[in-house]
Motif scaffolding. Structure first.
Motif, PDB file in Angstrom:
ATOM      1  N   ILE A 149      42.443 -16.949  44.415  1.00 33.84           N
ATOM      2  CA  ILE A 149      42.432 -18.405  44.584  1.00 33.84           C
ATOM      3  C   ILE A 149      41.105 -19.002  44.132  1.00 33.84           C
ATOM      4  N   ALA A 150      40.008 -18.315  44.443  1.00 28.07           N
ATOM      5  CA  ALA A 150      38.673 -18.855  44.143  1.00 28.07           C
ATOM      6  C   ALA A 150      38.389 -18.914  42.644  1.00 28.07           C
ATOM      7  N   GLN A 151      38.937 -17.952  41.886  1.00 28.41           N
ATOM      8  CA  GLN A 151      38.678 -17.907  40.445  1.00 28.41           C
ATOM      9  C   GLN A 151      40.005 -17.774  39.706  1.00 28.41           C
ATOM     10  N   PRO A 152      40.790 -18.845  39.660  1.00 27.77           N
ATOM     11  CA  PRO A 152      42.147 -18.766  39.108  1.00 27.77           C
ATOM     12  C   PRO A 152      42.208 -18.387  37.635  1.00 27.77           C
ATOM     13  N   ASP A 153      41.126 -18.611  36.896  1.00 26.58           N
ATOM     14  CA  ASP A 153      41.123 -18.275  35.470  1.00 26.58           C
ATOM     15  C   ASP A 153      40.547 -16.896  35.182  1.00 26.58           C
ATOM     16  N   ALA A 154      40.077 -16.211  36.207  1.00 26.36           N
ATOM     17  CA  ALA A 154      39.499 -14.887  36.005  1.00 26.36           C
ATOM     18  C   ALA A 154      40.597 -13.867  35.701  1.00 26.36           C
ATOM     19  N   VAL A 155      40.193 -12.772  35.078  1.00 27.90           N
ATOM     20  CA  VAL A 155      41.153 -11.732  34.710  1.00 27.90           C
ATOM     21  C   VAL A 155      41.885 -11.207  35.936  1.00 27.90           C
ATOM     22  N   LEU A 156      41.146 -10.965  37.029  1.00 25.69           N
ATOM     23  CA  LEU A 156      41.781 -10.392  38.216  1.00 25.69           C
ATOM     24  C   LEU A 156      42.784 -11.360  38.827  1.00 25.69           C
ATOM     25  N   ALA A 157      42.509 -12.668  38.757  1.00 25.91           N
ATOM     26  CA  ALA A 157      43.445 -13.655  39.304  1.00 25.91           C
ATOM     27  C   ALA A 157      44.715 -13.708  38.462  1.00 25.91           C
ATOM     28  N   ARG A 158      44.562 -13.641  37.147  1.00 27.12           N
ATOM     29  CA  ARG A 158      45.732 -13.632  36.273  1.00 27.12           C
ATOM     30  C   ARG A 158      46.566 -12.377  36.511  1.00 27.12           C
ATOM     31  N   ARG A 159      45.885 -11.257  36.724  1.00 24.98           N
ATOM     32  CA  ARG A 159      46.590 -10.009  36.998  1.00 24.98           C
ATOM     33  C   ARG A 159      47.378 -10.116  38.299  1.00 24.98           C
ATOM     34  N   TYR A 160      46.791 -10.716  39.298  1.00 26.40           N
ATOM     35  CA  TYR A 160      47.453 -10.907  40.592  1.00 26.40           C
ATOM     36  C   TYR A 160      48.716 -11.753  40.409  1.00 26.40           C
ATOM     37  N   THR A 161      48.598 -12.820  39.635  1.00 23.58           N
ATOM     38  CA  THR A 161      49.732 -13.711  39.375  1.00 23.58           C
ATOM     39  C   THR A 161      50.837 -12.981  38.617  1.00 23.58           C
ATOM     40  N   GLU A 162      50.450 -12.154  37.650  1.00 27.26           N
ATOM     41  CA  GLU A 162      51.428 -11.380  36.875  1.00 27.26           C
ATOM     42  C   GLU A 162      52.211 -10.424  37.772  1.00 27.26           C
ATOM     43  N   LEU A 163      51.525  -9.802  38.717  1.00 22.94           N
ATOM     44  CA  LEU A 163      52.189  -8.872  39.625  1.00 22.94           C
ATOM     45  C   LEU A 163      53.199  -9.606  40.504  1.00 22.94           C
ATOM     46  N   ASP A 164      52.829 -10.777  41.005  1.00 14.72           N
ATOM     47  CA  ASP A 164      53.762 -11.579  41.793  1.00 14.72           C
ATOM     48  C   ASP A 164      54.985 -11.943  40.949  1.00 14.72           C
ATOM     49  N   ALA A 165      54.763 -12.275  39.690  1.00 14.90           N
ATOM     50  CA  ALA A 165      55.869 -12.658  38.808  1.00 14.90           C
ATOM     51  C   ALA A 165      56.831 -11.490  38.604  1.00 14.90           C
ATOM     52  N   ARG A 166      56.311 -10.276  38.520  1.00 17.10           N
ATOM     53  CA  ARG A 166      57.170  -9.112  38.354  1.00 17.10           C
ATOM     54  C   ARG A 166      58.028  -8.870  39.596  1.00 17.10           C
ATOM     55  N   LEU A 167      57.455  -9.086  40.763  1.00 19.01           N
ATOM     56  CA  LEU A 167      58.222  -8.940  42.001  1.00 19.01           C
ATOM     57  C   LEU A 167      59.306 -10.011  42.095  1.00 19.01           C
ATOM     58  N   ALA A 168      58.959 -11.245  41.759  1.00 18.35           N
ATOM     59  CA  ALA A 168      59.944 -12.326  41.794  1.00 18.35           C
ATOM     60  C   ALA A 168      61.074 -12.046  40.813  1.00 18.35           C
ATOM     61  N   ASP A 169      60.745 -11.481  39.662  1.00 17.33           N
ATOM     62  CA  ASP A 169      61.777 -11.167  38.679  1.00 17.33           C
ATOM     63  C   ASP A 169      62.685 -10.042  39.164  1.00 17.33           C
ATOM     64  N   GLN A 170      62.139  -9.111  39.942  1.00 21.06           N
ATOM     65  CA  GLN A 170      62.998  -8.055  40.484  1.00 21.06           C
ATOM     66  C   GLN A 170      64.005  -8.646  41.476  1.00 21.06           C
ATOM     67  N   VAL A 171      63.572  -9.617  42.265  1.00 18.37           N
ATOM     68  CA  VAL A 171      64.506 -10.301  43.170  1.00 18.37           C
ATOM     69  C   VAL A 171      65.591 -10.990  42.344  1.00 18.37           C
ATOM     70  N   ARG A 172      65.207 -11.617  41.255  1.00 21.28           N
ATOM     71  CA  ARG A 172      66.182 -12.270  40.376  1.00 21.28           C
ATOM     72  C   ARG A 172      67.191 -11.272  39.831  1.00 21.28           C
ATOM     73  N   ARG A 173      66.719 -10.108  39.426  1.00 20.68           N
ATOM     74  CA  ARG A 173      67.627  -9.104  38.873  1.00 20.68           C
ATOM     75  C   ARG A 173      68.573  -8.557  39.941  1.00 20.68           C
ATOM     76  N   LEU A 174      68.087  -8.473  41.186  1.00 17.84           N
ATOM     77  CA  LEU A 174      68.972  -8.092  42.283  1.00 17.84           C
ATOM     78  C   LEU A 174      70.096  -9.117  42.430  1.00 17.84           C
ATOM     79  N   LEU A 175      69.741 -10.395  42.373  1.00 19.66           N
ATOM     80  CA  LEU A 175      70.746 -11.451  42.475  1.00 19.66           C
ATOM     81  C   LEU A 175      71.717 -11.400  41.300  1.00 19.66           C
ATOM     82  N   ASP A 176      71.216 -11.067  40.121  1.00 21.84           N
ATOM     83  CA  ASP A 176      72.102 -10.905  38.964  1.00 21.84           C
ATOM     84  C   ASP A 176      73.134  -9.812  39.221  1.00 21.84           C
ATOM     85  N   SER A 177      72.690  -8.696  39.789  1.00 21.14           N
ATOM     86  CA  SER A 177      73.609  -7.596  40.092  1.00 21.14           C
ATOM     87  C   SER A 177      74.660  -8.031  41.104  1.00 21.14           C
ATOM     88  N   LEU A 178      74.225  -8.774  42.111  1.00 22.55           N
ATOM     89  CA  LEU A 178      75.158  -9.269  43.121  1.00 22.55           C
ATOM     90  C   LEU A 178      76.135 -10.271  42.517  1.00 22.55           C
TER      91      LEU A 178
END
Length: 203
Positions: free
Chosen positions: A117-146
């Motif tokens: 949160i403190a450094q949203p443009d830093a590499v580590l912050a972008r990496r954190y956001t990317e990881l959250d996006a991958r988890l959200a996409d897995q939930v989406r794929r579960l819903l697709d299967s259902l």
């Protein structure tokens, strides 16, 4: 030779991240020193800085290790979900939560979130956001299967709904790590009640 060097590099990074996870959990993020991590990984402090510029980057690397393992554990559920939407969503989210404190304590999570949160443009912050996006996409794929099975409505926007489920989980997880005394069972119970209400709208 380049293949061997890459394997050696990957092995050093693996040792570093696991050593960092152990020290962060035992001593806390603030009290852990790079030199201690290096010693546990049987590497020099200089070698650590060849891979990670500071402890914050190592902490995000531990988060990444946790997320990659969680994603792998969730794949069987995506491919062969439980019968109902509610049971499937609960099973996947439980997989995330049950693994959340394997490598990281609540204190560690607070530092990782604060850094992102403190450094949203830093590499580590972008990496954190990317990881959250991958988890959200897995939930989406579960819903697709259902949806393909007919367990949820055919007109359901699985992208939007997947993000909503994950974002809600993330919000309640943030509250959970902020409150040292809150138990995991309490977090799960709150999420299950919300999932039950949501699934009545989409099944």
């Amino acid at each position: 030779m380049s293949g061997l060097r890459e394997k050696q590099k990957a092995e050093r990074q693996r040792r570093l991240v696991r050593a960092a996870a152990a020290h962060f959990r035992e001593a806390g993020f603030e009290k852990t020193r790079i030199e201690e991590i290096a010693a546990t990984a049987e590497l020099s402090a200089g070698t650590v800085y060849n891979y990670y510029r500071h402890k914050g980057e190592l902490l995000i690397a531990v988060v990444a290790m946790e997320v990659h393992e969680v994603l792998a554990a969730g794949e069987p559920l995506v491919q062969h979900p439980p019968e109902t939407a509610e049971s499937a969503i609960n099973a996947l989210i439980d997989t995330y939560l049950d693994h959340a404190l394997v490598y990281l304590s609540k204190d560690n999570w607070r530092h990782a979130m604060a850094a992102a949160i403190a450094q949203p443009d830093a590499v580590l912050a972008r990496r954190y956001t990317e990881l959250d996006a991958r988890l959200a996409d897995q939930v989406r794929r579960l819903l697709d299967s259902l949806q393909q099975r007919g367990a949820v409505r055919a007109d359901l926007d699985t992208i939007a709904f997947g993000k909503m489920i994950f974002n809600n989980t993330n919000q309640l997880f943030t509250e959970y790590v902020k409150e040292e005394g809150q138990e995991l069972a309490e977090l799960k119970a709150g999420l299950r009640a919300q999932h039950a209400a949501l699934c009545r709208l989409i099944a």
